[in-house]
Design a protein around this motif. Sequence first.
Motif, PDB file in Angstrom:
ATOM      1  N   VAL A 190     -33.835 -43.273  39.981  1.00  0.00           N
ATOM      2  CA  VAL A 190     -34.351 -43.061  41.332  1.00  0.00           C
ATOM      3  C   VAL A 190     -34.419 -44.351  42.139  1.00  0.00           C
ATOM      4  O   VAL A 190     -34.421 -44.314  43.368  1.00  0.00           O
ATOM      5  CB  VAL A 190     -35.732 -42.356  41.354  1.00  0.00           C
ATOM      6  CG1 VAL A 190     -35.652 -40.947  40.812  1.00  0.00           C
ATOM      7  CG2 VAL A 190     -36.760 -43.174  40.618  1.00  0.00           C
ATOM      8  N   CYS A 198     -29.692 -47.266  48.131  1.00  0.00           N
ATOM      9  CA  CYS A 198     -28.746 -46.364  48.774  1.00  0.00           C
ATOM     10  C   CYS A 198     -29.177 -46.067  50.207  1.00  0.00           C
ATOM     11  O   CYS A 198     -28.388 -46.128  51.139  1.00  0.00           O
ATOM     12  CB  CYS A 198     -28.693 -45.080  47.953  1.00  0.00           C
ATOM     13  SG  CYS A 198     -27.506 -43.882  48.493  1.00  0.00           S
ATOM     14  N   ILE A 199     -30.442 -45.794  50.378  1.00  0.00           N
ATOM     15  CA  ILE A 199     -30.950 -45.420  51.699  1.00  0.00           C
ATOM     16  C   ILE A 199     -31.051 -46.629  52.629  1.00  0.00           C
ATOM     17  O   ILE A 199     -30.980 -46.503  53.848  1.00  0.00           O
ATOM     18  CB  ILE A 199     -32.327 -44.734  51.575  1.00  0.00           C
ATOM     19  CG1 ILE A 199     -32.509 -43.710  52.685  1.00  0.00           C
ATOM     20  CG2 ILE A 199     -33.466 -45.705  51.651  1.00  0.00           C
ATOM     21  CD1 ILE A 199     -32.035 -42.385  52.329  1.00  0.00           C
ATOM     22  N   GLU A 200     -31.170 -47.803  52.036  1.00  0.00           N
ATOM     23  CA  GLU A 200     -31.321 -48.986  52.886  1.00  0.00           C
ATOM     24  C   GLU A 200     -30.080 -49.262  53.735  1.00  0.00           C
ATOM     25  O   GLU A 200     -30.167 -49.951  54.745  1.00  0.00           O
ATOM     26  CB  GLU A 200     -31.661 -50.216  52.031  1.00  0.00           C
ATOM     27  CG  GLU A 200     -33.127 -50.247  51.631  1.00  0.00           C
ATOM     28  CD  GLU A 200     -33.545 -51.629  51.173  1.00  0.00           C
ATOM     29  OE1 GLU A 200     -33.066 -52.038  50.105  1.00  0.00           O
ATOM     30  OE2 GLU A 200     -34.321 -52.284  51.896  1.00  0.00           O
ATOM     31  N   ASN A 201     -28.958 -48.711  53.301  1.00  0.00           N
ATOM     32  CA  ASN A 201     -27.735 -48.911  54.077  1.00  0.00           C
ATOM     33  C   ASN A 201     -27.601 -47.948  55.250  1.00  0.00           C
ATOM     34  O   ASN A 201     -26.824 -48.180  56.164  1.00  0.00           O
ATOM     35  CB  ASN A 201     -26.512 -48.735  53.169  1.00  0.00           C
ATOM     36  CG  ASN A 201     -26.503 -49.737  52.041  1.00  0.00           C
ATOM     37  OD1 ASN A 201     -26.809 -50.915  52.244  1.00  0.00           O
ATOM     38  ND2 ASN A 201     -26.168 -49.275  50.845  1.00  0.00           N
ATOM     39  N   CYS A 202     -28.341 -46.868  55.155  1.00  0.00           N
ATOM     40  CA  CYS A 202     -28.242 -45.864  56.203  1.00  0.00           C
ATOM     41  C   CYS A 202     -28.806 -46.399  57.517  1.00  0.00           C
ATOM     42  O   CYS A 202     -29.764 -47.153  57.520  1.00  0.00           O
ATOM     43  CB  CYS A 202     -28.993 -44.598  55.814  1.00  0.00           C
ATOM     44  SG  CYS A 202     -28.198 -43.677  54.499  1.00  0.00           S
ATOM     45  N   ASP A 203     -28.199 -45.935  58.573  1.00  0.00           N
ATOM     46  CA  ASP A 203     -28.560 -46.470  59.876  1.00  0.00           C
ATOM     47  C   ASP A 203     -28.942 -45.375  60.863  1.00  0.00           C
ATOM     48  O   ASP A 203     -28.605 -45.441  62.045  1.00  0.00           O
ATOM     49  CB  ASP A 203     -27.369 -47.249  60.429  1.00  0.00           C
ATOM     50  CG  ASP A 203     -27.798 -48.643  60.820  1.00  0.00           C
ATOM     51  OD1 ASP A 203     -28.802 -49.118  60.273  1.00  0.00           O
ATOM     52  OD2 ASP A 203     -27.139 -49.230  61.687  1.00  0.00           O
ATOM     53  N   CYS A 204     -29.622 -44.368  60.329  1.00  0.00           N
ATOM     54  CA  CYS A 204     -29.974 -43.233  61.171  1.00  0.00           C
ATOM     55  C   CYS A 204     -30.956 -43.626  62.267  1.00  0.00           C
ATOM     56  O   CYS A 204     -31.712 -44.570  62.130  1.00  0.00           O
ATOM     57  CB  CYS A 204     -30.593 -42.134  60.323  1.00  0.00           C
ATOM     58  SG  CYS A 204     -29.550 -41.634  58.959  1.00  0.00           S
ATOM     59  N   LYS A 249     -32.135 -46.380  42.532  1.00  0.00           N
ATOM     60  CA  LYS A 249     -30.876 -46.474  43.289  1.00  0.00           C
ATOM     61  C   LYS A 249     -30.976 -45.805  44.651  1.00  0.00           C
ATOM     62  O   LYS A 249     -30.317 -46.206  45.601  1.00  0.00           O
ATOM     63  CB  LYS A 249     -29.743 -45.804  42.503  1.00  0.00           C
ATOM     64  CG  LYS A 249     -29.365 -46.518  41.225  1.00  0.00           C
ATOM     65  CD  LYS A 249     -28.215 -45.787  40.544  1.00  0.00           C
ATOM     66  CE  LYS A 249     -28.130 -46.144  39.067  1.00  0.00           C
ATOM     67  NZ  LYS A 249     -27.464 -45.081  38.285  1.00  0.00           N
ATOM     68  N   LEU A 250     -31.815 -44.776  44.717  1.00  0.00           N
ATOM     69  CA  LEU A 250     -31.972 -44.077  45.984  1.00  0.00           C
ATOM     70  C   LEU A 250     -32.452 -45.025  47.072  1.00  0.00           C
ATOM     71  O   LEU A 250     -32.061 -44.910  48.227  1.00  0.00           O
ATOM     72  CB  LEU A 250     -32.975 -42.922  45.839  1.00  0.00           C
ATOM     73  CG  LEU A 250     -32.501 -41.699  45.063  1.00  0.00           C
ATOM     74  CD1 LEU A 250     -33.639 -40.721  44.880  1.00  0.00           C
ATOM     75  CD2 LEU A 250     -31.345 -41.035  45.795  1.00  0.00           C
ATOM     76  N   ALA A 307     -39.530 -38.709  48.620  1.00  0.00           N
ATOM     77  CA  ALA A 307     -39.568 -38.929  50.068  1.00  0.00           C
ATOM     78  C   ALA A 307     -40.959 -39.090  50.658  1.00  0.00           C
ATOM     79  O   ALA A 307     -41.396 -38.272  51.469  1.00  0.00           O
ATOM     80  CB  ALA A 307     -38.828 -37.781  50.761  1.00  0.00           C
ATOM     81  N   GLU A 357     -23.867 -40.084  59.891  1.00  0.00           N
ATOM     82  CA  GLU A 357     -24.286 -41.106  58.938  1.00  0.00           C
ATOM     83  C   GLU A 357     -23.711 -40.767  57.560  1.00  0.00           C
ATOM     84  O   GLU A 357     -24.320 -40.079  56.755  1.00  0.00           O
ATOM     85  CB  GLU A 357     -25.809 -41.125  58.896  1.00  0.00           C
ATOM     86  CG  GLU A 357     -26.390 -42.212  58.042  1.00  0.00           C
ATOM     87  CD  GLU A 357     -25.830 -43.569  58.349  1.00  0.00           C
ATOM     88  OE1 GLU A 357     -25.081 -44.096  57.492  1.00  0.00           O
ATOM     89  OE2 GLU A 357     -26.116 -44.105  59.443  1.00  0.00           O
ATOM     90  N   ASP A 363     -23.236 -42.413  54.975  1.00  0.00           N
ATOM     91  CA  ASP A 363     -23.881 -42.983  53.785  1.00  0.00           C
ATOM     92  C   ASP A 363     -24.788 -41.992  53.064  1.00  0.00           C
ATOM     93  O   ASP A 363     -25.029 -42.133  51.866  1.00  0.00           O
ATOM     94  CB  ASP A 363     -24.696 -44.222  54.169  1.00  0.00           C
ATOM     95  CG  ASP A 363     -23.789 -45.396  54.490  1.00  0.00           C
ATOM     96  OD1 ASP A 363     -22.702 -45.488  53.889  1.00  0.00           O
ATOM     97  OD2 ASP A 363     -24.169 -46.214  55.341  1.00  0.00           O
ATOM     98  N   CYS A 389     -25.756 -39.970  43.912  1.00  0.00           N
ATOM     99  CA  CYS A 389     -26.816 -40.779  43.319  1.00  0.00           C
ATOM    100  C   CYS A 389     -27.809 -39.899  42.575  1.00  0.00           C
ATOM    101  O   CYS A 389     -28.181 -40.179  41.437  1.00  0.00           O
ATOM    102  CB  CYS A 389     -27.506 -41.556  44.435  1.00  0.00           C
ATOM    103  SG  CYS A 389     -28.742 -42.708  43.898  1.00  0.00           S
ATOM    104  N   LEU A 405     -34.982 -39.606  53.719  1.00  0.00           N
ATOM    105  CA  LEU A 405     -34.970 -38.794  52.501  1.00  0.00           C
ATOM    106  C   LEU A 405     -35.541 -37.406  52.771  1.00  0.00           C
ATOM    107  O   LEU A 405     -35.040 -36.416  52.273  1.00  0.00           O
ATOM    108  CB  LEU A 405     -35.775 -39.489  51.394  1.00  0.00           C
ATOM    109  CG  LEU A 405     -35.105 -40.708  50.762  1.00  0.00           C
ATOM    110  CD1 LEU A 405     -36.071 -41.466  49.872  1.00  0.00           C
ATOM    111  CD2 LEU A 405     -33.868 -40.291  49.961  1.00  0.00           C
TER     112      LEU A 405
END
Lengths: 101, 101
Positions: free
Chosen positions: A87, A93-99, A89-90, A23, B84, B86, B93, B19
């Motif tokens: 890692v 994976c996070i690119e889809n999040c819309d926080c 994939k993380l 992170a 969220e 996701d 993951c 993250l």
Amino acid sequence: MEIVQHLSKEKLEKAAFILKTVAHPTRLAVIDLLSYREKMSVNELCSVLDCEQSLLSHHLINMKLKGILNSQKDGQNVYYSLKEKDVVKLISCIENCDCNM
Amino acid sequence: MEIVQHLSKEKLEKAAFILKTVAHPTRLAVIDLLSYREKMSVNELCSVLDCEQSLLSHHLINMKLKGILNSQKDGQNVYYSLKEKDVVKLISCIENCDCNM
DNA sequence: CAAATATATGAACATATTTTCATGTAAAAA
DNA sequence: TTTTTACATGAAAATATGTTCATATATTTG
């Protein structure tokens, strides 16, 4: 009504540990770059990422220590590569999040 | 030989930001629990997670602020739920990763 | 209304992480 | 063999995060 956690304390701690070492913008960028290029020297990473050498070194050594990267010396250069490829994939994976931010 | 980063600085920062807010054992546990139960009150979470009320409150409010959780007041209780969804994927993951500790 | 319950808040403190800077070491080049 | 290049190291400083504690607020109950 019984509620239980299904993830053990150890699993949670391990997951948090890995997530924490990933992170950081610079470290994410390193992971991303190394998902495209088999290996890169500290110098190459330095200039692509526009990051001070010593600072990057600290990041790289840290990531290596934590099992995410590998390093391999060749002459004056040290090449870093992804050890734990999962890692990557993380990132997707996070690119889809819309926080919010 | 031209190397470029394909992820923008903004994307990297956003990803690191998300993250980071997930990378904590207690917060991961909350996410995990809320992936199974639609919503839970602070009290319920407190006792299941064996976490001090004020500390958990800080975590929950923080996660809400950052767009991961929703909250909804019902009487004396405040129910938190996943906003969220996701982020749940991050857990499975990470479970595949085999980094050293 | 007083007491109890559920949650939030904020300041103080503790701890961890990040960054900088000065310097060390090893390999290559001049 | 001096200089340069590439990288590492470690301590100090800067910053961020996590935790505790005392207390506030709102809701319900007696």
